[in-house]
Design an enzyme around this catalytic site. Structure first.
Site, PDB file in Angstrom:
ATOM      1  NE  ARG A  70      -2.363  -1.320   3.522  1.00 55.55           N
ATOM      2  CZ  ARG A  70      -1.804  -0.565   4.453  1.00 55.55           C
ATOM      3  NH1 ARG A  70      -1.851   0.751   4.368  1.00 55.55           N
ATOM      4  NH2 ARG A  70      -1.229  -1.109   5.507  1.00 55.55           N
ATOM      5  CE1 TYR A 198       1.613  -7.043  -3.636  1.00 57.17           C
ATOM      6  CE2 TYR A 198       0.610  -5.747  -1.892  1.00 57.17           C
ATOM      7  CZ  TYR A 198       1.288  -6.876  -2.310  1.00 57.17           C
ATOM      8  OH  TYR A 198       1.639  -7.825  -1.401  1.00 57.17           O
ATOM      9  N   GLY A 199      -2.654  -5.329  -4.161  1.00 61.93           N
ATOM     10  CA  GLY A 199      -3.413  -5.449  -2.908  1.00 61.93           C
ATOM     11  C   GLY A 199      -4.352  -4.304  -2.606  1.00 61.93           C
ATOM     12  CE  LYS A 207      -7.296  -3.803   5.103  1.00 62.46           C
ATOM     13  NZ  LYS A 207      -5.935  -4.184   5.266  1.00 62.46           N
ATOM     14  CG  HIS A 227      -7.350  -3.176   9.930  1.00 62.12           C
ATOM     15  ND1 HIS A 227      -6.041  -2.760  10.098  1.00 62.12           N
ATOM     16  CD2 HIS A 227      -7.300  -4.169   9.011  1.00 62.12           C
ATOM     17  CE1 HIS A 227      -5.247  -3.487   9.312  1.00 62.12           C
ATOM     18  NE2 HIS A 227      -5.989  -4.347   8.656  1.00 62.12           N
ATOM     19  CB  SER A 249      -0.939  -3.640   7.993  1.00 61.66           C
ATOM     20  OG  SER A 249      -2.110  -2.937   7.651  1.00 61.66           O
ATOM     21  CB  CYS A 251       0.315  -6.336  14.024  1.00 63.83           C
ATOM     22  SG  CYS A 251       1.503  -5.036  13.648  1.00 63.83           S
ATOM     23  CB  THR A 254      -4.090 -13.786   8.874  1.00 68.63           C
ATOM     24  OG1 THR A 254      -4.558 -12.677   8.097  1.00 68.63           O
ATOM     25  CG2 THR A 254      -4.392 -15.078   8.145  1.00 68.63           C
ATOM     26  CG  ASP A 276      -7.583  -7.323   6.723  1.00 77.66           C
ATOM     27  OD1 ASP A 276      -6.618  -7.169   7.491  1.00 77.66           O
ATOM     28  OD2 ASP A 276      -7.822  -6.559   5.772  1.00 77.66           O
ATOM     29  NE  ARG A 365      -0.048  -8.675   2.498  1.00 79.07           N
ATOM     30  CZ  ARG A 365      -0.636  -8.286   3.637  1.00 79.07           C
ATOM     31  NH1 ARG A 365      -1.731  -8.867   4.052  1.00 79.07           N
ATOM     32  NH2 ARG A 365      -0.098  -7.322   4.364  1.00 79.07           N
TER      33      ARG A 365
END
Ligand code: GTP
Ligand code: SPV
Ligand code: MN
Length: 580
Positions: A70, A198-199, A207, A227, A249, A251, A254, A276, A365
């Protein structure tokens, strides 16, 4: 591009007119469509097939080396008033942002296919769910959206019935970092993303929609978009509790959501509702209920192994898309922490013997459908969501924050959430390991002024007298040699057990200046290689350090000026006084 009540067709026509695609493809979300898109990406070398014997239906995507995380400095909230976005966001006026983006999007899809991706965030039949349409010129985005959301015809049907949807326009452009912007227009329910594939920059349901736009809608409508992971904890007696936890993020969300109880914790079970994002609503009885708006995971690969997270390890053995991992000589994915063989080709596609650095990118990822999770809970599809007993905040802090503590009440819990600080990680571009404030783990994701957001959180204590208990955890305390003091992963269950005991009023705790701390004897250390002294230091509150911490928090709150809610300032003063 400002009206929010266009039909999908009108909006697609308008965007096609602007971006001039060679083809238009309306995604139906079928498995056949997924397979066709995969075949086409293999042909175009956007994807590479991995070893089909050991990793069936798994693919590798290498994103541009300048496009691997990000980009917070290029992410904007575009509200008419700068103050509505707050010091926590980068701001641009809607007129300036529209002008800039229109130029970038003009003709950007020539020779490309425009994919129309209708999606539903949340169970398709839930009143809590919200829909969107992402227009993208990336087939990689379309297949990721298929794995991560309820994507296709059913979502489009709901959109047509409701007549409203969040619009997300995305183009990879030329991947030039100087022509990369992620714009959010909350009042227009509009997202525009250009120049990244990306993501979180490109999968706009995640997000951009489910947090930045949704947090703004949630404030207007009286709910919360957070989050947070969501898990079910079942005791050996069959008692079930639902826990929501917000960590920044990379941390540990998951991993906690997929926790495997260690052998010593016989009879305990964990099931995953979400890993998430959570949307939380008060029901008519005052109970906070949560849904996971997503239906798949975009998870951190490095560190995943049979010891840390066997569930994840097995989950990504088939039907997974890998982004930016390395390869071993058997054409299998490889990453740091996967303890087999050695990598031969790194995430950039270079030979590992010629190119230093980590073989897999630290923010590499996996994308998988949630149903592949061995501990998937079918409640993830329940339109009513799950009743939340406890909310946990946490961060990555080598010092200060104890293993676990509990807020005195909801308002104090909001201060604890607002005070979350954490070391930065590879999930966003920029320096790693710098401790920064990350209130409620939402620093990069709150679509409006944090001061108003804290006020919104505080308003819940006026609306219900049966709110969840609030806690703070820290799995990341280190000794002077940089070793983690707490084993983490599966052993975190021991902390969750204390949390549940507290929710049930079944265990005493010590009231300290920062909240309730466990008596060391109440954390089960049976079978754990941890000495009494280490546990004591994990549970210690050092008043000098905490006075400094609260002073720093006071400085941080000053950035928000008069907008800081009185109740939050009062909680802050109360803790300072209690510290003496
Ligand atoms: P995002 O997807 O970026 O939001 O990340 P996340 O919060 O889901 O983090 P995740 O569970 O993917 O973990 C990120 C990193 O932290 C991985 O490298 C893990 O191995 C590591 N990690 C997770 N849980 C623990 C823990 O309990 N202890 C320690 N020491 N490391 C952990
Ligand atoms: C995060 O950074 O918190 C993620 C990954 O979950 S991304 O989708 O890139 O935002
Ligand atoms: Mn995340």
């Amino acid at each position: 591009m400002t009206s929010t009540n266009k039909t999908p067709q009108q909006w697609v026509d308008e965007i096609a007119n602007l971006t001039k695609p060679a083809h238009i493809h309306w995604c139906d979300g079928s498995d056949q469509e997924y397979d066709d898109l995969i075949q086409q990406m293999l042909k175009d070398e956007v994807l590479q097939k991995l070893n089909d014997a050991t990793y069936p239906n798994c693919y590798l995507h290498r994103s541009d080396p300048t496009d691997v995380a990000r980009v917070e400095h290029l992410t904007f909230v575009c509200t008419p008033e700068e103050s509505a976005a707050g010091p926590n966001n980068h701001w641009m006026s809607p007129a300036d942002a529209h002008g800039k983006m229109e130029k970038l999007f003009e003709g950007c899809m020539q020779d490309r296919t425009l994919y129309v991706v209708p999606y539903c965030m949340g169970p398709i039949d839930s009143p809590y769910s919200r829909c969107g349409i992402e227009i993208t010129d990336s087939a990689y985005v379309a297949v990721n959206m298929k794995l991560m959301t309820r994507m296709g015809t059913e979502a489009l049907n709901r959109i047509e019935k409701e007549g409203t949807f969040v619009r997300g326009l995305h183009s990879t452009g030329d991947l030039d970092p100087d022509r990369r912007f992620i714009m959010h227009y909350p009042e227009e329910l509009l997202i525009q993303s250009f120049g990244s594939g990306y993501g979180g920059n490109a999968l706009l349901g995640k997000k951009c929609h489910a947090l930045r736009i949704a947090s703004w809608q949630a404030q207007q409508e009286g709910w919360l978009a957070e989050h947070m992971l969501l898990l079910e904890l079942e005791s050996p007696q069959g008692e079930k509790h639902y826990i929501a936890a917000a960590f920044p993020s990379a941390c540990g969300k998951t991993n906690l959501a997929m926790l495997i109880p260690p052998e010593s914790q016989e009879g305990w079970k964990i099931r995953t509702i979400g890993d998430d994002i959570a949307w939380l609503h008060l029901d008519e009885t005052g109970q906070l209920r949560a849904i996971n708006p997503e239906s798949g995971y975009f998870g951190v690969v490095p560190g995943t192994n049979t010891k840390t997270n066997r569930n994840a390890f097995e989950m990504i053995r088939h039907d997974a898309i890998y982004t930016n991992v390395a390869l071993n000589e058997n054409n299998e994915p490889w990453w740091e922490g996967k303890d087999d063989q050695l990598p031969v080709t790194n995430w950039k596609g270079n030979s590992c013997s010629e190119d230093d650095g980590p073989a897999a990118h630290p923010n590499s990822r996996f994308t998988v459908a949630a149903r592949q999770n061995p501990c998937y809970s079918p409640l993830a599809d329940d339109p009513a969501g799950v009743p939340v007993s406890a909310i946990i905040f946490g961060g990555r802090r080598r010092e200060l924050a104890p293993l676990v503590y509990q807020a005195l009440d909801w308002d104090h819990g909001v201060l604890i959430g607002a005070s979350v600080a954490s070391e930065t990680t590879a999930a966003a571009t920029g320096a790693v390991g710098i401790t920064r404030r990350d209130p409620m783990a939402m620093k990069p994701f709150c679509g409006y002024n944090f001061a108003d957001y804290w006020g919104h959180w505080l308003s819940f204590s006026d609306k219900s007298d049966r709110l969840p208990e609030i806690f703070h955890v820290n799995w990341f305390r280190q000794d002077e040699n940089g070793r983690f003091l707490w084993p983490g992963f599966g052993e975190n269950l021991r902390v969750l057990r204390w949390i549940i005991e507290r929710c049930e009023n079944r265990v005493e705790a010590q009231e300290t200046a920062i909240g309730y701390l466990p008596n060391a004897a109440d954390i089960d250390t049976n079978d754990l290689d941890i000495d009494h002294q280490t546990l004591e230091s994990l549970l210690a509150v050092d008043h000098d350090s905490w006075r400094q911490e609260m002073k720093a928090m006071g400085e941080y709150l000053k950035e928000y000026g008069d907008r800081v809610p009185a109740k939050l300032a009062e909680q802050h003063r109360r803790v300072i006084k209690a510290l003496g």
